[in-house]
Design an enzyme around this catalytic site. Structure first.
Site, PDB file in Angstrom:
ATOM      1  N   ARG A 151      14.058 -22.110  10.077  1.00 52.81           N
ATOM      2  CA  ARG A 151      14.195 -21.390   8.811  1.00 52.81           C
ATOM      3  C   ARG A 151      14.287 -19.865   8.945  1.00 52.81           C
ATOM      4  O   ARG A 151      14.405 -19.177   7.937  1.00 52.81           O
ATOM      5  CB  ARG A 151      13.055 -21.735   7.846  1.00 52.81           C
ATOM      6  CG  ARG A 151      12.980 -23.204   7.484  1.00 52.81           C
ATOM      7  CD  ARG A 151      12.330 -23.404   6.154  1.00 52.81           C
ATOM      8  NE  ARG A 151      11.013 -22.805   6.079  1.00 52.81           N
ATOM      9  CZ  ARG A 151      10.406 -22.489   4.933  1.00 52.81           C
ATOM     10  NH1 ARG A 151      11.019 -22.720   3.788  1.00 52.81           N
ATOM     11  NH2 ARG A 151       9.210 -21.971   4.941  1.00 52.81           N
ATOM     12  N   ASP A 152      14.210 -19.333  10.153  1.00 52.75           N
ATOM     13  CA  ASP A 152      14.371 -17.886  10.313  1.00 52.75           C
ATOM     14  C   ASP A 152      15.148 -17.578  11.584  1.00 52.75           C
ATOM     15  O   ASP A 152      14.791 -16.682  12.353  1.00 52.75           O
ATOM     16  CB  ASP A 152      13.012 -17.192  10.339  1.00 52.75           C
ATOM     17  CG  ASP A 152      13.104 -15.689  10.058  1.00 52.75           C
ATOM     18  OD1 ASP A 152      14.166 -15.249   9.546  1.00 52.75           O
ATOM     19  OD2 ASP A 152      12.148 -14.955  10.343  1.00 52.75           O
ATOM     20  N   LEU A 153      16.221 -18.337  11.809  1.00 59.27           N
ATOM     21  CA  LEU A 153      17.067 -18.083  12.971  1.00 59.27           C
ATOM     22  C   LEU A 153      17.858 -16.799  12.730  1.00 59.27           C
ATOM     23  O   LEU A 153      18.593 -16.685  11.748  1.00 59.27           O
ATOM     24  CB  LEU A 153      18.031 -19.247  13.199  1.00 59.27           C
ATOM     25  CG  LEU A 153      17.393 -20.569  13.648  1.00 59.27           C
ATOM     26  CD1 LEU A 153      18.441 -21.678  13.668  1.00 59.27           C
ATOM     27  CD2 LEU A 153      16.756 -20.407  15.026  1.00 59.27           C
ATOM     28  N   ASN A 157      15.145 -13.201  16.720  1.00 61.79           N
ATOM     29  CA  ASN A 157      14.259 -14.305  17.076  1.00 61.79           C
ATOM     30  C   ASN A 157      14.824 -15.172  18.195  1.00 61.79           C
ATOM     31  O   ASN A 157      14.374 -16.300  18.396  1.00 61.79           O
ATOM     32  CB  ASN A 157      13.965 -15.172  15.851  1.00 61.79           C
ATOM     33  CG  ASN A 157      12.954 -14.519  14.921  1.00 61.79           C
ATOM     34  OD1 ASN A 157      12.237 -13.599  15.318  1.00 61.79           O
ATOM     35  ND2 ASN A 157      12.905 -14.973  13.683  1.00 61.79           N
TER      36      ASN A 157
END
Length: 458
Positions: A151-153, A157
């Site tokens: 959900r936070d690619l 990251n």
């Protein structure tokens, strides 16, 4: 149930609470890495006799937020004997009062954002990185069932290290729930998050497929998604063969996207193969299945024990989508140096220069020259408002504050890929970094002007 499981699952006993606090006190903070979704620190473990192990990454997450469950899932998988190629090892995961404390191994390397900035976006870089990135995300999805969704690619990251490619920061990762119509809204990074992540539905593996489509465009173009700029459309212009891949991966409706990450990786490999065939180039030699070499150490007891230092180096298969990486013929060394960004980008686009960006930058340069002439004229021939003020003050005001402010904002508005052709250092920096430097400079000069401003004439 082991002591580790007791501290990981619940924190209702005084002994477990005191033991967790004691372990927390044994870590020494080197520096703070961030504060989003919980305080993140680089720490070392101070053991008996002055021993010092690490570094590790420690994340403190408020239990009230409901975040951080992915780390508990990763630890359970590790305790069950699972070993991962692209996910940092979880050293400890326990609760103290109102916090979930997670300690993971520190992966030294550079972020994908820095890697692309240094080398420049290009089809060659995308072939090299994207198949392995798909392997990493597929590995995360396979940790448990239902799968874990990152959900936070985003480029920040993804870490590219000598040992391989790693995903980090699972703070907002969550498992798919059949009984949920939607999940927490306003999480993730807007440029890479799919529509359903902002209240239009529940995230699942296709949400990470959307982010991977945006990351593929970033690897190809070096451009971050931003309002008013369609990164995937730009990437499709750079490599028309991938246009259908972008369109399907980033479709607004999740039902129209690729069903999972291995399917996306396979579509990418097929598109690259067709592009090579159409270009009538010699066939690319098929590489062996990708593999990752990484550092691994034994699990750490959760109670009264020091974290084990990394010890053995191992080699494991890269995961379910290794075949997709092999068909692309991508190099296995992710940190191999390449030609300068400007040269790479020009070659990848068929030796076409970014004429639109060059024209825009020339227009900005003319504007800056006009501003400079106007500021110099005001210093030498002050207007009525500045009449009578000393020349040194007018020079500091005009050339030290006004012109740098106008010139700095003009620089930030420049087309960076075109500017990197003449200033390669631009490819290694971001607009945010340059904006922070400009703001700091203007604040300092403004403070000096406030102190030295001569009194107004009576």
């Amino acid at each position: 149930m082991s002591a580790m499981d007791e501290t990981m699952v619940t924190d209702d006993g005084l002994d477990a609470y005191l033991d967790a606090v004691a372990r927390s006190d044994a870590y020494r903070v080197e520096r703070t890495l961030g504060s989003r979704d919980g305080l993140t620190e680089l720490v070392y473990f101070a053991g008996e006799g002055g021993t010092r192990l690490g570094p590790f990454v420690r994340k403190r997450i408020e239990l009230a937020t409901g975040l951080g469950g992915a780390y508990e899932e990763l630890l359970r998988a590790q305790c069950a004997g699972r070993r991962f190629c692209h996910l940092p090892r979880v050293v400890e995961c326990y609760k103290t009062g109102s916090e979930l404390v997670v300690v993971t191994e520190y992966v030294p390397g550079e972020t994908l954002a820095a890697y692309v900035a240094r080398r420049g976006g290009s089809p060659a870089l995308a072939r090299e990185v994207f198949p392995v990135l798909c392997e990493a995300v597929a590995e995360l999805h396979g940790v448990c069932d239902p799968p874990l969704i990152h959900r936070d690619l985003k480029p920040q990251n993804v870490i590219i290290a000598p040992e391989g490619l790693f995903l980090i920061d699972f703070g907002i990762a969550r498992r798919y729930r059949d009984d949920a119509a939607s999940d927490t809204v306003h999480l993730g990074t807007r440029a890479y998050a799919p529509p359903e992540q902002y209240g239009f539905g529940q995230t699942d593996v296709r949400s990470d497929v959307y982010a991977l489509g945006q990351l593929l465009a970033f690897c190809l173009t070096g451009e971050e998604p931003r309002p008013g700029f369609d990164t995937t459309a730009h990437a499709a212009e750079v490599t028309p063969a991938l246009a259908p891949v972008f369109a399907r991966a980033t479709a607004f409706d999740p039902a129209e996207r690729y069903a999972d990450v291995p399917t996306l990786a396979e579509a990418f490999a097929e598109a690259v193969f067709r592009a090579d065939a159409l270009s009538l180039k010699p066939a690319t030699k098929v590489a062996a299945p990708a593999s990752a070499v990484r550092t691994e150490s034994a699990p750490v007891p959760a109670t009264g024990a020091e974290p084990a230092a990394p010890s053995a180096v191992r080699t494991e298969s890269a995961g379910p989508s290794a075949g997709a990486a092999a068909t692309t013929g991508a190099p296995s060394a992710l940190t191999e140096d390449a030609p300068p960004a400007a040269v790479t980008r020009a070659a990848s686009q068929g030796s076409r220069l970014p004429w639109g960006g060059i024209a825009w930058n020339v227009t900005i340069a003319v504007f800056v020259l006009v501003c400079f002439a106007a500021v110099v004229n005001e210093v030498l021939h002050p207007s009525a408002a500045n009449a009578g003020k000393p020349l040194w003050y007018l020079g500091l005001l005009g050339l030290g504050l006004v012109f740098p402010a106008m010139g700095g904002m003009s620089y930030l508005a420049c087309n960076r890929p075109a500017l990197a052709l003449v200033l390669p250092v631009v490819a290694r920096r971001t607009r945010r970094q340059d904006a922070l430097v400009l703001i700091l400079y203007l604040v300092i000069v403004f403070a000096i002007l406030v102190v030295v401003t001569p009194p107004s004439a009576a």
